[in-house]
Every structure is written in structure tokens, then in C-alpha cells.
Write a protein that holds these residues in place. Structure first.
Motif, PDB file in Angstrom:
ATOM      1  N   UNK A  90       7.712  16.905 -24.347  1.00 60.49           N
ATOM      2  CA  UNK A  90       7.450  17.122 -23.110  1.00 60.49           C
ATOM      3  C   UNK A  90       6.344  16.266 -22.791  1.00 60.49           C
ATOM      4  N   UNK A  91       5.238  16.037 -23.706  1.00 60.93           N
ATOM      5  CA  UNK A  91       4.319  14.983 -23.663  1.00 60.93           C
ATOM      6  C   UNK A  91       4.793  13.527 -23.190  1.00 60.93           C
ATOM      7  N   UNK A  92       5.892  13.200 -23.413  1.00 60.42           N
ATOM      8  CA  UNK A  92       6.216  11.631 -23.258  1.00 60.42           C
ATOM      9  C   UNK A  92       6.506  11.576 -21.583  1.00 60.42           C
ATOM     10  N   UNK A  93       6.704  12.438 -20.858  1.00 60.32           N
ATOM     11  CA  UNK A  93       6.705  12.670 -19.425  1.00 60.32           C
ATOM     12  C   UNK A  93       5.392  12.526 -18.805  1.00 60.32           C
ATOM     13  N   UNK A  94       4.388  13.271 -19.352  1.00 56.21           N
ATOM     14  CA  UNK A  94       3.182  13.112 -19.023  1.00 56.21           C
ATOM     15  C   UNK A  94       2.643  11.595 -19.347  1.00 56.21           C
ATOM     16  N   UNK A  95       2.872  10.875 -20.396  1.00 62.31           N
ATOM     17  CA  UNK A  95       2.385   9.708 -20.730  1.00 62.31           C
ATOM     18  C   UNK A  95       3.181   8.755 -19.942  1.00 62.31           C
ATOM     19  N   UNK A  96       4.387   8.789 -19.390  1.00 63.78           N
ATOM     20  CA  UNK A  96       4.961   8.194 -18.421  1.00 63.78           C
ATOM     21  C   UNK A  96       4.274   8.076 -17.207  1.00 63.78           C
ATOM     22  N   UNK A  97       3.987   9.260 -16.660  1.00 63.26           N
ATOM     23  CA  UNK A  97       3.355   9.386 -15.655  1.00 63.26           C
ATOM     24  C   UNK A  97       1.837   8.716 -15.537  1.00 63.26           C
ATOM     25  N   UNK A  98       1.271   8.805 -16.668  1.00 63.24           N
ATOM     26  CA  UNK A  98      -0.192   8.194 -16.645  1.00 63.24           C
ATOM     27  C   UNK A  98       0.159   6.710 -16.608  1.00 63.24           C
ATOM     28  N   UNK A 139       2.363  20.157 -14.593  1.00 62.03           N
ATOM     29  CA  UNK A 139       3.598  20.676 -14.176  1.00 62.03           C
ATOM     30  C   UNK A 139       4.729  19.375 -14.171  1.00 62.03           C
ATOM     31  N   UNK A 140       5.654  19.769 -15.022  1.00 66.85           N
ATOM     32  CA  UNK A 140       6.700  19.015 -15.087  1.00 66.85           C
ATOM     33  C   UNK A 140       7.869  19.383 -14.452  1.00 66.85           C
ATOM     34  N   UNK A 141       8.204  18.751 -13.189  1.00 67.00           N
ATOM     35  CA  UNK A 141       9.341  19.122 -12.595  1.00 67.00           C
ATOM     36  C   UNK A 141      10.730  18.386 -13.129  1.00 67.00           C
ATOM     37  N   UNK A 142      11.719  19.119 -13.295  1.00 65.70           N
ATOM     38  CA  UNK A 142      12.985  18.219 -13.962  1.00 65.70           C
ATOM     39  C   UNK A 142      13.959  17.905 -12.686  1.00 65.70           C
ATOM     40  N   UNK A 143      14.008  18.526 -11.562  1.00 63.09           N
ATOM     41  CA  UNK A 143      14.686  18.183 -10.541  1.00 63.09           C
ATOM     42  C   UNK A 143      13.869  18.133  -9.201  1.00 63.09           C
ATOM     43  N   UNK A 144      13.962  17.141  -8.412  1.00 62.42           N
ATOM     44  CA  UNK A 144      13.705  15.895  -8.723  1.00 62.42           C
ATOM     45  C   UNK A 144      12.547  15.642  -9.949  1.00 62.42           C
ATOM     46  N   UNK A 145      12.730  14.570 -10.870  1.00 59.54           N
ATOM     47  CA  UNK A 145      11.722  14.368 -11.937  1.00 59.54           C
ATOM     48  C   UNK A 145      10.393  14.141 -11.226  1.00 59.54           C
ATOM     49  N   UNK A 146       9.239  14.876 -11.745  1.00 63.70           N
ATOM     50  CA  UNK A 146       8.080  14.548 -11.056  1.00 63.70           C
ATOM     51  C   UNK A 146       7.067  15.208 -11.827  1.00 63.70           C
ATOM     52  N   UNK A 147       5.920  14.695 -12.390  1.00 60.30           N
ATOM     53  CA  UNK A 147       4.771  15.391 -12.983  1.00 60.30           C
ATOM     54  C   UNK A 147       3.653  15.448 -12.193  1.00 60.30           C
ATOM     55  N   UNK A 148       3.016  16.681 -11.971  1.00 55.78           N
ATOM     56  CA  UNK A 148       1.967  16.962 -11.324  1.00 55.78           C
ATOM     57  C   UNK A 148       0.677  17.343 -12.291  1.00 55.78           C
ATOM     58  N   UNK A 149      -0.409  16.663 -11.991  1.00 55.76           N
ATOM     59  CA  UNK A 149      -1.614  17.183 -12.845  1.00 55.76           C
ATOM     60  C   UNK A 149      -2.504  17.862 -11.979  1.00 55.76           C
ATOM     61  N   UNK A 150      -2.842  19.017 -12.699  1.00 54.60           N
ATOM     62  CA  UNK A 150      -3.599  20.205 -12.017  1.00 54.60           C
ATOM     63  C   UNK A 150      -5.393  20.070 -12.264  1.00 54.60           C
ATOM     64  N   UNK A 151      -5.929  20.196 -11.468  1.00 52.46           N
ATOM     65  CA  UNK A 151      -7.575  20.297 -11.884  1.00 52.46           C
ATOM     66  C   UNK A 151      -8.143  21.521 -11.304  1.00 52.46           C
ATOM     67  N   UNK A 152      -9.244  21.839 -12.079  1.00 50.63           N
ATOM     68  CA  UNK A 152     -10.069  22.961 -11.606  1.00 50.63           C
ATOM     69  C   UNK A 152     -11.002  22.858 -10.512  1.00 50.63           C
TER      70      UNK A 152
END
Length: 156
Positions: A90-98, A139-152
Motif C-alpha cells: 500500500x505504501x507504494x501507492x502513496x509514494x507514487x502520489x507524492x 485514503x487509497x481508493x482503488x476504483x477509480x484509483x486515487x490517493x487522498x492525504x488527510x490533515x488535522x
């Protein structure tokens, strides 16, 4: 280093022999030996096949070539799942997003996998988690593929 090279190192460290030869299947595993079809072109595809066969080393027991038996089908799925999670955690999706990866082609290239392997991994993740998963503040969404970063949110 490619995925294929990294997996060859893992095989060597675990006393698993790997041979490349012409054969009718993509790959085969038995008793600490992996055979990869020499005719497979492309290092990404070879890496994906090696990952699956390595998955058989870690998850399968006995001869599972007959895929009409339910137990063999389950072992095949387990080996493929192992490969997807090994190669695309899962962390690879985050790396790709970054890294601002924005297409499936770019993502497959970034991960050193084929687009087919990526698609199959996404399907497996959907089976396992549903349409999305919360992971390390993302949040990694698989369909459609997307990565969302949350902040406080804090009142300043």
C-alpha cells in the motif's frame, strides 16, 4: 535495480534456485526451484512472473497444476496475492502520489510491473479492502484509483 533483480537476490538469500528455459508456461515452482520462461520479453513481465512463483514458494504445498480442484485454485490465489502485496504494498501507492504519478502507464512503470499485473493487484485489493482503505493518514481508493492525504484541522 529492477524488480526482477531484487527478487533474484531474495531467491539467492533463501536458497531458491532460478532457471530460465523455454517452456509452455510463464513460470513454475517446485522444491526450492523456480523456472521462468526464457521467451518472456520485458524485464517488468519477468519480474511479475518471478514474484508469483516466489509466492508459491511461501504459500503453496504440493502439486497444484490441476486448477479444476478447489484447493489448488485457492493456493494459486494465495500465491498471487502474496506477489501483489510483496511487489505493490500500500505504501507504494502513496509514494507514487507524492511523485505526482498521474496515469496507469506511469504507475506501472514506477512500480516496475506490467499494467496487467497492476490491474490484477488492484482487483485483489478491492476484494480484500473494498473500494478504499485508510492507510497512514491517507485514503487509497482503488476504483477509480486515487490517493487522498488527510490533515488535522486546528483552530489557530
Amino acid at each position: 535495480m529492477t524488480l526482477y533483480d531484487n527478487l533474484l537476490i531474495e531467491c539467492d538469500e533463501n536458497d531458491i534456485e532460478v532457471y530460465e528455459m523455454k517452456m509452455s508456461t510463464k513460470g513454475l515452482y517446485s522444491d526450492n526451484v523456480i523456472w521462468i520462461n526464457k521467451s518472456i520479453t520485458g524485464i517488468a513481465k519477468r519480474g511479475c512472473v518471478l514474484a508469483e512463483e516466489l509466492g508459491h514458494h511461501y504459500t503453496s504445498v504440493g502439486n497444484i497444476l490441476n486448477q479444476s480442484k478447489m484447493n489448488n485454485i485457492k493456493q494459486e490465489k494465495r500465491a498471487r496475492s502474496w506477489a501483489y502485496e510483496k511487489v505493490i504494498p500500500l505504501n507504494k501507492f502513496i509514494e507514487a502520489h507524492k511523485n505526482l504519478i498521474s496515469s496507469k502507464f506511469e504507475l506501472a512503470e514506477f512500480l516496475s510491473v506490467t499494467e496487467d499485473f497492476l490491474d490484477e493487484a488492484l482487483e485483489r485489493y478491492k476484494e480484500k479492502y473494498g473500494l478504499f482503505v485508510e492507510f497512514k493518514g491517507f485514503t487509497i481508493r482503488f476504483e477509480p484509483l486515487a490517493v487522498f492525504e488527510w490533515f488535522e484541522y486546528k483552530n489557530f
